[in-house]
Design an enzyme around this catalytic site. Structure first.
Site, mmCIF file in Angstrom:
data_model
loop_
_atom_site.group_PDB
_atom_site.id
_atom_site.type_symbol
_atom_site.label_atom_id
_atom_site.label_comp_id
_atom_site.label_asym_id
_atom_site.label_seq_id
_atom_site.Cartn_x
_atom_site.Cartn_y
_atom_site.Cartn_z
ATOM 1 N N SER A 1 0.789 -1.240 0.000
ATOM 2 C CA SER A 1 0.000 0.000 0.000
ATOM 3 C C SER A 1 0.817 1.285 0.000
ATOM 4 O O SER A 1 0.248 2.374 -0.094
ATOM 5 C CB SER A 1 -0.955 0.002 1.199
ATOM 6 O OG SER A 1 -2.098 -0.769 0.914
ATOM 7 N N LYS B 1 0.178 3.846 -2.685
ATOM 8 C CA LYS B 1 -0.777 4.960 -2.576
ATOM 9 C C LYS B 1 -0.094 6.312 -2.426
ATOM 10 O O LYS B 1 -0.752 7.350 -2.552
ATOM 11 C CB LYS B 1 -1.750 4.705 -1.420
ATOM 12 C CG LYS B 1 -2.619 3.470 -1.638
ATOM 13 C CD LYS B 1 -3.597 3.264 -0.490
ATOM 14 C CE LYS B 1 -4.486 2.048 -0.722
ATOM 15 N NZ LYS B 1 -3.856 0.780 -0.331
ATOM 16 N N SER C 1 -5.922 3.447 4.572
ATOM 17 C CA SER C 1 -5.300 2.772 3.429
ATOM 18 C C SER C 1 -6.338 2.055 2.570
ATOM 19 O O SER C 1 -6.123 0.931 2.111
ATOM 20 C CB SER C 1 -4.239 1.768 3.906
ATOM 21 O OG SER C 1 -3.450 1.336 2.836
#
Length: 389
Positions: free
Chosen positions: A66, A69, A126
């Site tokens: 993640s 991102k 997230s």
């Protein structure tokens, strides 16, 4: 007699068992690596100068999970700065976005949220569903948004990064490196509003409804390490535990990346060690503020011949704690023969800090306004003015 033999045998077996366990324990302790070193790569820089403070296999191509991102957020904030959309704009959730697994805020197909709410979901929780919803909102489709992500990576000069989605969900060919994640983070932190989101430990979505949703930051260092105000965690079975963190102390901002730690505890321990080392050994000294006029230059064939050149970022000197900063020389290098038209933000030179003929810092100098090309009449008047003068 049999009883005594039996007791003796039991005692021997007991001591034998204890001895075996003691040896096994000692062996596992000897073989066990330091938990904090059980990571695949790491990279640490000072934000303003980009100076590398620590590196370990920092170009190794690994799944970023993640932390992906960070690039998704960079494109969102660039869009906000260009006024392509606003924080109040409503984003409708597609079936595809709502179908995302992993970390999510359980968006429903057809549900709408503001860009502000989507940013909360992405930065704090997230959320994969919110990331895809924003990707589709900005680019029309997830695929087109990913193309933009890869173009931005090339623009930043990243050589060990390729994206396949805006979430970090596992897929072949989706990778980055500790070095590249730090450069992405540095670019994202130029949009300081992101810290208003990443520094929150908790918040809520759908607060005035029956479906109130509690968001808790996946980055626990926000609460446990003084000065940490971002940036993005990551975990998949393949990537293990990853973190791109940023913290400030005494007006110095550090960016650190850890990839492939075995547990969240290992990841946070190593990150704290890296930040501790950076803050213990280095300091910064701001010499010139951002947007400060350092020179007036002549732009040929322009409406305005005399144009201010300003610092794109603060001019900052990074020093070891023991260094006084003496004997540092300053100089400006401005491009020659500048000619209109020029767009605001065009880099026209650099402000350099040098010591012993070594460049310590190099800050871009830019034009802070659009410079239009002069008409023939304006050029005629300018040339006549020079003759009269």
């Amino acid at each position: 007699m049999k009883i005594l033999v039996s007791i003796g045998l039991s005692v021997i077996l007991l001591f034998s068992s204890l001895g075996s366990q003691g040896f096994t324990y000692a062996k596992s302790k000897t073989e066990k690596k330091d938990a904090a070193e059980q990571m695949k790569s790491a990279f640490v820089i000072e934000k303003e100068t980009g100076k590398v403070l620590f590196t370990k296999d920092s170009n190794k191509e690994l799944p970023p999970a993640s932390m992906t991102k960070i690039m998704t957020l960079l494109l969102i904030f660039k869009g906000l700065d260009r006024h392509d959309f606003s924080l109040k704009d409503k984003v409708s959730v597609s079936e595809h976005a709502a179908s995302m697994g992993g970390s999510q805020v359980f968006l429903e197909p057809g549900e709408t949220m503001t860009v502000d709410e989507m940013l909360k979901a992405i930065t704090i929780a997230s959320a994969n569903d919110a990331s895809v919803a924003m990707a589709e909102y900005i680019a029309g489709s997830e695929k087109d948004f990913v193309n933009r992500m890869n173009k931005e990576a090339k623009k930043l000069g990243l050589k060990h990064t390729h994206f396949k989605n805006p979430t970090g969900l596992p897929v072949d060919g989706h990778y980055s490196s500790a070095h590249d994640m730090a450069i992405m983070a540095k670019a994202l932190l130029d949009h300081e509003k992101v810290l208003g989101y990443t520094s929150r430990y908790e918040d809520y979505l759908r607060e005035d409804t029956e479906n109130k949703f509690w968001l808790v930051n996946t980055n626990k260092l926000i609460k446990t390490y003084p000065g940490v105000d971002g940036l993005k965690t990551g975990f998949t079975n393949e990537a293990k535990y990853c973190l791109t963190a940023t913290a400030t102390r005494n007006n110095m901002r550090i960016i650190a990346v850890v990839m492939g730690a075995q547990t969240p505890k290992d990841r946070n321990k190593k990150m704290a060690q890296l930040l501790d080392q950076a803050f213990a050994n280095y300091k910064t000294k701001k010499l010139i503020n951002k947007n400060h006029t350092v020179k007036i230059v002549n732009i040929s064939k322009s409406e305005k011949q005399n144009v201010p050149v300003v610092t794109q970022k603060p001019v900052v000197l990074l020093l070891k704690k023991s260094d006084s900063g003496k004997n540092v020389k300053k100089r400006m290098v401005i491009k020659k023969h500048l000619q209109a038209p020029l767009k605001a933000g065009t880099v026209v030179g650099y402000y350099e800090l040098r010591k012993n003929n070594k460049v310590l810092a190099k800050t871009p100098l830019v034009i802070n306004q659009d410079i239009k090309e002069a008409s023939w009449w304006q050029l005629f008047k300018q040339s006549m003015g020079k003759i009269v003068h």
